[in-house]
Design an enzyme around this catalytic site. Structure first.
Site, PDB file in Angstrom:
ATOM      1  N   LYS A 104       0.831  -1.209   0.000  1.00  0.00           N
ATOM      2  CA  LYS A 104       0.000   0.000   0.000  1.00  0.00           C
ATOM      3  C   LYS A 104       0.860   1.252   0.000  1.00  0.00           C
ATOM      4  O   LYS A 104       0.564   2.222  -0.711  1.00  0.00           O
ATOM      5  CB  LYS A 104      -0.941  -0.016   1.212  1.00  0.00           C
ATOM      6  CG  LYS A 104      -2.030  -1.077   1.115  1.00  0.00           C
ATOM      7  CD  LYS A 104      -2.780  -1.283   2.417  1.00  0.00           C
ATOM      8  CE  LYS A 104      -3.775  -2.422   2.310  1.00  0.00           C
ATOM      9  NZ  LYS A 104      -4.459  -2.733   3.587  1.00  0.00           N
ATOM     10  N   GLN A 155      -4.182  -1.217   9.931  1.00  0.00           N
ATOM     11  CA  GLN A 155      -4.126  -2.550   9.335  1.00  0.00           C
ATOM     12  C   GLN A 155      -4.650  -3.607  10.296  1.00  0.00           C
ATOM     13  O   GLN A 155      -4.222  -3.679  11.454  1.00  0.00           O
ATOM     14  CB  GLN A 155      -2.680  -2.879   8.921  1.00  0.00           C
ATOM     15  CG  GLN A 155      -2.519  -4.212   8.226  1.00  0.00           C
ATOM     16  CD  GLN A 155      -3.228  -4.270   6.891  1.00  0.00           C
ATOM     17  OE1 GLN A 155      -3.189  -3.335   6.108  1.00  0.00           O
ATOM     18  NE2 GLN A 155      -3.889  -5.381   6.618  1.00  0.00           N
ATOM     19  N   ASP A 208     -10.530   3.614   4.613  1.00  0.00           N
ATOM     20  CA  ASP A 208     -10.975   2.231   4.406  1.00  0.00           C
ATOM     21  C   ASP A 208     -12.490   2.121   4.232  1.00  0.00           C
ATOM     22  O   ASP A 208     -12.995   1.119   3.734  1.00  0.00           O
ATOM     23  CB  ASP A 208     -10.554   1.358   5.597  1.00  0.00           C
ATOM     24  CG  ASP A 208      -9.248   0.609   5.329  1.00  0.00           C
ATOM     25  OD1 ASP A 208      -8.993   0.275   4.160  1.00  0.00           O
ATOM     26  OD2 ASP A 208      -8.499   0.361   6.276  1.00  0.00           O
TER      27      ASP A 208
END
Length: 286
Positions: free
Chosen positions: A54, A98, A121
């Site tokens: 990412k 994460q 997200d």
């Protein structure tokens, strides 16, 4: 005739190229570089790989990465304090925590602590609720990527019969809502669905996200259907495969996404897109 491939890797590259131009324009006009804070707690090897990928994609798209790698012993209070600091940092436009987190940390509490205006997200209950009412701020990255993949094939969603196999909050439910907003007729299937193969065979758009290797067989797929495989599993030989039995289904479907090289790259691309869109909103350009 074999299905046409929906190449998520190539599509993600196109998205990154466009975002790099938008980031450069934002910097030139407003002096603002889109910023993403990445927070990783613990030593999970897969998580380290995901975050690294990412971050690399961010750099290619002109996004500033604020990297935080924390030990597994980090307390929930310390993690919440860091998130609050990033919530108020004007250089940060997106926050990625994460998952999974260590067992002593409540993921629900942590994800709800992220500002809804920086929830790149798309997991925050506020953003999920906005999606339900049809006015999303951030859309969850994986389902957003799935929609882009369908559209990239030139397939019209409106009026289609869509079957979503899987009802998770991360993929299944938000994907069903996004399809509904685009005027598809949507069915969500799960472990209690009766005669699942028959329901799947009704689908013009078959979207599979259950985490069971090669679960969907050719007998479950309608001739010419669009099949998007969200699953990522490992075979006993250690190879990656999806939730769809790819080779046989490819001979029956009209369009199909591969694993790897399908939804995975697009999920990362949508994280970047959400971050750039957030930066543009903060700059009054959206």
């Amino acid at each position: 005739m074999a299905a046409q491939l929906i190449d998520g890797k190539a599509l993600a590259q196109q998205v990154r190229d466009r975002l790099a131009q938008e980031s450069a324009e934002l910097l030139a006009k407003k002096g603002i570089a889109p910023g993403l804070a990445t927070i990783l707690v613990g030593d999970d090897p897969a998580s380290h790989v995901y975050v690294k990928n990412k971050q690399k994609a961010c750099e290619m798209a002109g996004i500033y990465v604020d990297d935080h790698k924390l030990p597994a012993s980090t307390s929930q209070a310390d993690l919440l304090a860091l998130i609050e600091k990033k919530n108020t940092d004007p250089k940060i436009h997106g926050i990625l925590v994460q998952l999974p987190l260590p067992k002593h940390i409540d993921s629900k509490v942590i994800l709800e602590a992220v500002s809804p205006l920086k929830d790149a997200d798309g997991f925050h209950p506020y953003n999920f609720g906005r999606l339900v009412e049809g006015h999303p701020v951030f859309e969850a990255c994986t389902p957003k990527g799935v929609i882009k993949m369908i559209e990239s094939a030139g397939v019209t969603i409106e009026g289609k019969r869509a079957v979503v196999v899987g009802r998770s909050n991360i993929v299944g439910k938000p994907l069903a809502l996004m399809l509904l907003q685009r005027n598809a007729t949507v069915t969500i299937c799960h472990s209690k669905t009766k005669d699942l193969p028959a329901v799947c065979r009704e689908a013009d758009l078959l979207l599979v996200a259950i985490g069971k290797a090669k679960f969907v067989t050719a007998e479950m797929v309608r001739e010419g259907a669009v099949v998007i495989d969200v699953g990522t599993n490992k075979t006993p030989e250690g190879k990656l495969c999806g939730d769809v039995d790819f080779e046989p289904v490819k001979q029956k479907a009209g369009w199909i996404s591969p694993v790897p090289g399908g939804v995975g790259p697009m999920t990362i691309a949508m994280l970047l897109e959400n971050t750039v869109e957030s930066a543009k909103r903060a700059a009054g350009m959206k």
